[in-house]
Design a protein around this motif. Structure first.
Motif, PDB file in Angstrom:
ATOM      1  N   LEU A 146      32.241  33.301  13.397  1.00 41.73           N
ATOM      2  CA  LEU A 146      31.866  34.711  13.273  1.00 41.73           C
ATOM      3  C   LEU A 146      32.936  35.624  13.867  1.00 41.73           C
ATOM      4  O   LEU A 146      33.344  36.606  13.237  1.00 41.73           O
ATOM      5  CB  LEU A 146      30.524  34.977  13.953  1.00 41.73           C
ATOM      6  CG  LEU A 146      29.285  34.427  13.262  1.00 41.73           C
ATOM      7  CD1 LEU A 146      28.056  34.656  14.129  1.00 41.73           C
ATOM      8  CD2 LEU A 146      29.095  35.057  11.891  1.00 41.73           C
ATOM      9  N   GLY A 160      36.100  35.355  11.750  1.00 37.23           N
ATOM     10  CA  GLY A 160      35.870  35.967  10.447  1.00 37.23           C
ATOM     11  C   GLY A 160      35.852  37.479  10.497  1.00 37.23           C
ATOM     12  O   GLY A 160      36.472  38.150   9.669  1.00 37.23           O
ATOM     13  N   VAL A 161      35.142  38.020  11.476  1.00 37.94           N
ATOM     14  CA  VAL A 161      35.085  39.483  11.608  1.00 37.94           C
ATOM     15  C   VAL A 161      36.485  40.030  11.903  1.00 37.94           C
ATOM     16  O   VAL A 161      36.921  41.006  11.286  1.00 37.94           O
ATOM     17  CB  VAL A 161      34.079  39.919  12.696  1.00 37.94           C
ATOM     18  CG1 VAL A 161      34.239  41.396  13.037  1.00 37.94           C
ATOM     19  CG2 VAL A 161      32.650  39.631  12.246  1.00 37.94           C
ATOM     20  N   HIS A 178      38.816  39.824   8.783  1.00 40.42           N
ATOM     21  CA  HIS A 178      38.409  40.673   7.648  1.00 40.42           C
ATOM     22  C   HIS A 178      37.986  42.072   8.100  1.00 40.42           C
ATOM     23  O   HIS A 178      37.371  42.802   7.317  1.00 40.42           O
ATOM     24  CB  HIS A 178      37.249  40.026   6.902  1.00 40.42           C
ATOM     25  CG  HIS A 178      37.583  38.722   6.265  1.00 40.42           C
ATOM     26  ND1 HIS A 178      38.349  38.617   5.135  1.00 40.42           N
ATOM     27  CD2 HIS A 178      37.257  37.452   6.614  1.00 40.42           C
ATOM     28  CE1 HIS A 178      38.480  37.346   4.801  1.00 40.42           C
ATOM     29  NE2 HIS A 178      37.829  36.611   5.688  1.00 40.42           N
ATOM     30  N   GLN A 179      38.309  42.453   9.327  1.00 39.13           N
ATOM     31  CA  GLN A 179      37.781  43.697   9.895  1.00 39.13           C
ATOM     32  C   GLN A 179      38.114  44.927   9.060  1.00 39.13           C
ATOM     33  O   GLN A 179      37.263  45.787   8.864  1.00 39.13           O
ATOM     34  CB  GLN A 179      38.272  43.882  11.336  1.00 39.13           C
ATOM     35  CG  GLN A 179      37.624  45.070  12.019  1.00 39.13           C
ATOM     36  CD  GLN A 179      37.900  45.097  13.502  1.00 39.13           C
ATOM     37  OE1 GLN A 179      37.983  44.053  14.136  1.00 39.13           O
ATOM     38  NE2 GLN A 179      38.040  46.275  14.049  1.00 39.13           N
ATOM     39  N   ILE A 218      35.891  44.869   5.966  1.00 35.15           N
ATOM     40  CA  ILE A 218      34.501  45.045   6.400  1.00 35.15           C
ATOM     41  C   ILE A 218      34.258  46.494   6.781  1.00 35.15           C
ATOM     42  O   ILE A 218      33.267  47.109   6.364  1.00 35.15           O
ATOM     43  CB  ILE A 218      34.170  44.099   7.577  1.00 35.15           C
ATOM     44  CG1 ILE A 218      34.115  42.642   7.097  1.00 35.15           C
ATOM     45  CG2 ILE A 218      32.846  44.501   8.243  1.00 35.15           C
ATOM     46  CD1 ILE A 218      34.039  41.628   8.224  1.00 35.15           C
ATOM     47  N   ARG A 248      29.342  44.753  11.600  1.00 34.94           N
ATOM     48  CA  ARG A 248      30.495  43.929  11.196  1.00 34.94           C
ATOM     49  C   ARG A 248      30.104  42.467  11.031  1.00 34.94           C
ATOM     50  O   ARG A 248      30.508  41.821  10.062  1.00 34.94           O
ATOM     51  CB  ARG A 248      31.621  44.055  12.221  1.00 34.94           C
ATOM     52  CG  ARG A 248      32.366  45.370  12.151  1.00 34.94           C
ATOM     53  CD  ARG A 248      33.360  45.497  13.277  1.00 34.94           C
ATOM     54  NE  ARG A 248      34.164  46.703  13.166  1.00 34.94           N
ATOM     55  CZ  ARG A 248      34.827  47.250  14.165  1.00 34.94           C
ATOM     56  NH1 ARG A 248      34.793  46.695  15.370  1.00 34.94           N
ATOM     57  NH2 ARG A 248      35.530  48.342  13.979  1.00 34.94           N
ATOM     58  N   TYR A 262      30.097  40.638   7.495  1.00 39.05           N
ATOM     59  CA  TYR A 262      30.908  39.439   7.313  1.00 39.05           C
ATOM     60  C   TYR A 262      30.064  38.317   6.700  1.00 39.05           C
ATOM     61  O   TYR A 262      30.480  37.660   5.747  1.00 39.05           O
ATOM     62  CB  TYR A 262      31.523  38.975   8.637  1.00 39.05           C
ATOM     63  CG  TYR A 262      32.110  37.587   8.530  1.00 39.05           C
ATOM     64  CD1 TYR A 262      33.312  37.378   7.859  1.00 39.05           C
ATOM     65  CD2 TYR A 262      31.431  36.486   9.036  1.00 39.05           C
ATOM     66  CE1 TYR A 262      33.827  36.101   7.707  1.00 39.05           C
ATOM     67  CE2 TYR A 262      31.941  35.204   8.892  1.00 39.05           C
ATOM     68  CZ  TYR A 262      33.138  35.021   8.225  1.00 39.05           C
ATOM     69  OH  TYR A 262      33.642  33.760   8.070  1.00 39.05           O
ATOM     70  N   GLU A 263      28.869  38.111   7.241  1.00 42.06           N
ATOM     71  CA  GLU A 263      28.004  37.052   6.708  1.00 42.06           C
ATOM     72  C   GLU A 263      27.629  37.324   5.243  1.00 42.06           C
ATOM     73  O   GLU A 263      27.582  36.399   4.435  1.00 42.06           O
ATOM     74  CB  GLU A 263      26.741  36.903   7.559  1.00 42.06           C
ATOM     75  CG  GLU A 263      26.998  36.250   8.895  1.00 42.06           C
ATOM     76  CD  GLU A 263      25.729  35.969   9.672  1.00 42.06           C
ATOM     77  OE1 GLU A 263      25.553  34.820  10.097  1.00 42.06           O
ATOM     78  OE2 GLU A 263      24.914  36.903   9.851  1.00 42.06           O
ATOM     79  N   TYR A 286      31.421  37.401   3.193  1.00 47.41           N
ATOM     80  CA  TYR A 286      32.358  36.275   3.296  1.00 47.41           C
ATOM     81  C   TYR A 286      31.713  34.969   3.763  1.00 47.41           C
ATOM     82  O   TYR A 286      32.398  33.968   3.856  1.00 47.41           O
ATOM     83  CB  TYR A 286      33.490  36.623   4.273  1.00 47.41           C
ATOM     84  CG  TYR A 286      34.268  37.840   3.872  1.00 47.41           C
ATOM     85  CD1 TYR A 286      35.229  37.780   2.876  1.00 47.41           C
ATOM     86  CD2 TYR A 286      34.034  39.064   4.495  1.00 47.41           C
ATOM     87  CE1 TYR A 286      35.942  38.904   2.508  1.00 47.41           C
ATOM     88  CE2 TYR A 286      34.750  40.190   4.135  1.00 47.41           C
ATOM     89  CZ  TYR A 286      35.706  40.108   3.133  1.00 47.41           C
ATOM     90  OH  TYR A 286      36.409  41.220   2.774  1.00 47.41           O
TER      91      TYR A 286
END
Length: 131
Positions: A45, A48-49, A52-53, A56, A81, A85-86, A89
């Protein structure tokens, strides 16, 4: 570690990164209890955040009305965020969109203020409806 706990710890780590500008590994270490070891979902998490911030945040911005992303409380922004993300992505994690939204709302009830859960539900529902 349960996924809810991983989400809460990810929120705390991302909050620290936002506020204190510390690196992700240090932030994750700070949120783990002494007896806890790193959890793969927590790390996923946070990574990923952070990776891809920008995209997002653009998604979140596109559904804000009379708000800027900078004006959103740090806690609420990071809950958004994680859930975004969940939703956007996290297909490989088998998290249904409604579960991501419900989890974000429940975490907002604990960590946010009295209006956070409704605000977060509204923004995430718009993201879901426009997928």
């Amino acid at each position: 570690m349960k996924r809810r706990t991983a989400r809460e710890k990810a929120l705390q780590a991302l909050f620290q990164i936002d506020v204190s500008d510390i690196d992700k590994d240090t932030a994750i270490e700070h949120v783990l209890e002494e007896e806890e070891k790193k959890d793969p979902y927590l790390t996923k998490l946070v990574d990923g955040v952070l990776s891809h911030q920008t995209s997002i945040d653009e998604q979140i911005k596109s559904y804000l009305e009379n708000w800027t992303i900078e004006r959103i409380a740090n806690v609420d922004r990071n809950i958004l965020r994680i859930a975004a993300y969940e939703i956007l992505y996290g297909q490989d994690a088998d998290v249904p969109t409604n579960v991501a939204i419900d989890e974000a709302v429940e975490i907002a009830k604990v960590f946010g203020d009295e209006k956070s859960s409704k605000f977060i539900n509204g923004v995430l529902s718009k993201i879901k409806n426009n997928l």
